[in-house]
Scaffold this motif. Structure first.
Motif, mmCIF file in Angstrom:
data_model
loop_
_atom_site.group_PDB
_atom_site.id
_atom_site.type_symbol
_atom_site.label_atom_id
_atom_site.label_comp_id
_atom_site.label_asym_id
_atom_site.label_seq_id
_atom_site.Cartn_x
_atom_site.Cartn_y
_atom_site.Cartn_z
ATOM 1 N N ALA A 104 -5.931 -2.941 -2.717
ATOM 2 C CA ALA A 104 -6.675 -2.733 -1.470
ATOM 3 C C ALA A 104 -7.454 -3.988 -1.083
ATOM 4 C CB ALA A 104 -7.606 -1.539 -1.600
ATOM 5 N N VAL A 140 0.220 9.280 2.838
ATOM 6 C CA VAL A 140 -0.018 10.607 2.258
ATOM 7 C C VAL A 140 0.720 11.671 3.072
ATOM 8 C CG1 VAL A 140 -1.796 12.363 1.867
ATOM 9 C CG2 VAL A 140 -2.201 10.001 1.145
ATOM 10 N N GLU A 174 -3.011 4.397 4.608
ATOM 11 C CA GLU A 174 -3.153 5.334 3.481
ATOM 12 C C GLU A 174 -2.923 6.775 3.935
ATOM 13 O OE1 GLU A 174 -6.228 2.820 0.639
ATOM 14 O OE2 GLU A 174 -7.060 4.166 2.158
ATOM 15 N N TRP A 175 -3.547 7.163 5.025
ATOM 16 C CA TRP A 175 -3.367 8.542 5.511
ATOM 17 C C TRP A 175 -1.939 8.802 5.970
ATOM 18 C CZ3 TRP A 175 -5.997 12.532 4.240
ATOM 19 C CH2 TRP A 175 -7.323 12.402 3.861
ATOM 20 N N LEU A 188 0.836 -1.208 0.000
ATOM 21 C CA LEU A 188 0.000 0.000 0.000
ATOM 22 C C LEU A 188 0.869 1.257 0.000
ATOM 23 C CD1 LEU A 188 -2.800 -0.930 2.556
ATOM 24 C CD2 LEU A 188 -3.114 -0.461 0.121
ATOM 25 N N ARG A 222 -5.184 -0.207 -8.081
ATOM 26 C CA ARG A 222 -5.239 0.117 -6.663
ATOM 27 C C ARG A 222 -6.402 -0.558 -5.949
ATOM 28 N NH1 ARG A 222 -2.148 3.757 -8.783
ATOM 29 N NH2 ARG A 222 -3.540 5.087 -9.918
ATOM 30 N N LEU A 279 0.937 4.050 -3.116
ATOM 31 C CA LEU A 279 0.536 5.447 -2.938
ATOM 32 C C LEU A 279 1.701 6.418 -3.109
ATOM 33 C CD1 LEU A 279 -1.874 5.028 0.083
ATOM 34 C CD2 LEU A 279 -2.492 5.676 -2.257
ATOM 35 N N ILE A 327 -6.114 -0.223 6.914
ATOM 36 C CA ILE A 327 -5.837 0.248 5.548
ATOM 37 C C ILE A 327 -5.969 1.765 5.493
ATOM 38 C CG2 ILE A 327 -6.688 0.254 3.161
ATOM 39 C CD1 ILE A 327 -7.367 -2.745 3.589
ATOM 40 N N SER A 328 -7.011 2.298 6.074
ATOM 41 C CA SER A 328 -7.219 3.746 6.091
ATOM 42 C C SER A 328 -6.074 4.446 6.820
ATOM 43 C CB SER A 328 -8.552 4.073 6.761
ATOM 44 O OG SER A 328 -8.756 5.463 6.796
#
Length: 113
Positions: free
Chosen positions: A69, A89, A85-86, A52, A65, A56, A81-82
């Motif tokens: 996921a 980023v 991802e954050w 992941l 993607r 990203l 996962i969230s």
């Protein structure tokens, strides 16, 4: 750390590598991180998180993607996962600011050793 390796952010690596060691991440895993796909020391959850992170960070138009996921969901919850991802980023943003600002390597003080 993997995101900062990909982006070449020396400042972030100089901060996060010692922090990872202090948090108890195995030295072998830190040493082999650039080769995580081949290194058998990473478990399924770690591999899903690293995939992941790379997906990203290196935006590849050919990468599916949604499929990545879905595959990650085998090892990680939707909340994990969230969070990954954050975090990715955010680290990508920090890397770009640090590189653009030419921040130096963070050197540890002798008392931190």
């Amino acid at each position: 750390m993997r995101v900062s390796q990909i982006n070449g952010c020396r400042t972030c690596l100089s901060i996060h590598a010692p922090a990872a060691r202090k948090a108890g991440v195995e030295e072998l895993k830190l040493d082999l991180l650039p080769t995580w796909r081949e290194a058998e020391v990473f478990d399924g959850q770690e591999r899903a998180a690293l995939l992941l992170a790379e997906t990203l960070t290196v935006i590849d138009k050919a990468a599916d993607r949604n499929e990545i996921a879905i595959d990650a969901g085998e090892y990680l919850s939707a909340e994990q996962i969230s969070a990954i991802e954050w975090t990715v980023v955010l680290i990508n943003s920090f890397n770009r600011i640090s590189i653009a600002s030419n921040h130096p390597v963070a050197r540890r003080q002798a008392a931190d050793s």
